[in-house]
Enzyme design. Sequence first.
Site, PDB file in Angstrom:
ATOM      1  CB  THR A 157      -0.917   0.024   1.228  1.00  0.00           C
ATOM      2  OG1 THR A 157      -0.120   0.029   2.424  1.00  0.00           O
ATOM      3  CG2 THR A 157      -1.842  -1.181   1.240  1.00  0.00           C
ATOM      4  N   GLY A 158       0.302   2.355  -0.460  1.00  0.00           N
ATOM      5  CA  GLY A 158       0.997   3.632  -0.385  1.00  0.00           C
ATOM      6  C   GLY A 158       2.128   3.807  -1.375  1.00  0.00           C
ATOM      7  CB  ILE A 215       9.289   4.321   1.887  1.00  0.00           C
ATOM      8  CG1 ILE A 215      10.209   5.380   2.496  1.00  0.00           C
ATOM      9  CG2 ILE A 215       9.586   2.957   2.505  1.00  0.00           C
ATOM     10  CD1 ILE A 215      10.023   5.572   3.991  1.00  0.00           C
ATOM     11  N   GLY A 216       7.409   3.256  -0.446  1.00  0.00           N
ATOM     12  CA  GLY A 216       6.630   2.163  -1.020  1.00  0.00           C
ATOM     13  C   GLY A 216       7.139   1.734  -2.382  1.00  0.00           C
ATOM     14  CB  SER A 236       6.523   7.391  12.220  1.00  0.00           C
ATOM     15  OG  SER A 236       7.157   8.565  12.693  1.00  0.00           O
ATOM     16  CE1 TYR A 287       2.673   9.155   9.575  1.00  0.00           C
ATOM     17  CE2 TYR A 287       4.391   9.963  11.030  1.00  0.00           C
ATOM     18  CZ  TYR A 287       3.997   9.163   9.982  1.00  0.00           C
ATOM     19  OH  TYR A 287       4.924   8.379   9.335  1.00  0.00           O
TER      20      TYR A 287
END
Length: 278
Positions: free
Chosen positions: A21-22, A29-30, A180, A189
């Site tokens: 995903t993403g 990064i994905g 994170s 987040y």
Amino acid sequence: MTNTEQRPPASGPDRPIALITGVGRSIGIGAGIARRLAATGWDVAFTYWTPYDRRMEWGAEPGAAASIEKELAEAGARTAAIEADLTDPDAPTRIFDEAEQRLGGQVTALVLSHAESVDSGLLDTTVEAFDRHFAVNSRASWLLIREYGLRFRGAPGTTKGTTPGTAPGTATGRIVALTSDHTVGNLPYGASKGALDRITLAAAHELAHLGVTTNVVNPGPVDTGWMNDELRETLVRGTPLGRLGTPLDTAHLVGFLCSPEGQWVNGQLLKSNGGAAS
């Protein structure tokens, strides 16, 4: 490729399927993880959501999904790019349906690299922003993991259609989530990523009977276009190795966790950050 490395299978049904995903930007990064898995023998389905990138300061990257698909195909992978709004609780089922239909098999590895990330602190976070972060980073991740668990059929000892080179009696399924620990000044987040950690690590126990390993990776500071010069310099000074992380750094660890050699690593929160202080 060294003589000791196994050459990836040619494109076809012998390659296991990873769902990532993403993967909305070629420098993300994905995308780095997708390239690494494609190069090491996986077919790759991936999700992206252009409206998210459009409202971020870096903006959407025109043609990113098609460009990434082309790169993965050149590495021998069959691909399926799936645009999906992860605030929709029905999206995970549709994502798995489309990935399986287009690539012709079950998903063996699930890599969660999507994120909603809009900075705000304790005093200025809105209820709408808080709920959106938890919908994308926590709820969608739970629903994707649940969907994976409901569908995966590669129990311990199963080798057909699973990770290349897997010996009988070993775990064959993989879940890896990116997290994170940045919460100060980035409350929704960081808090929603903390919830993601707990959900993912619970799966290491609750899905063990399926032969699935589950881990969380904290990549640390990786500059994918969101840092300004001042922040970049500060983070470099705080990292013993004197540089920022790259998508490839994260991809190497995820690739290892998804490999047969990584099957004994389970239920861990791993930091791949060059020694950067939290």
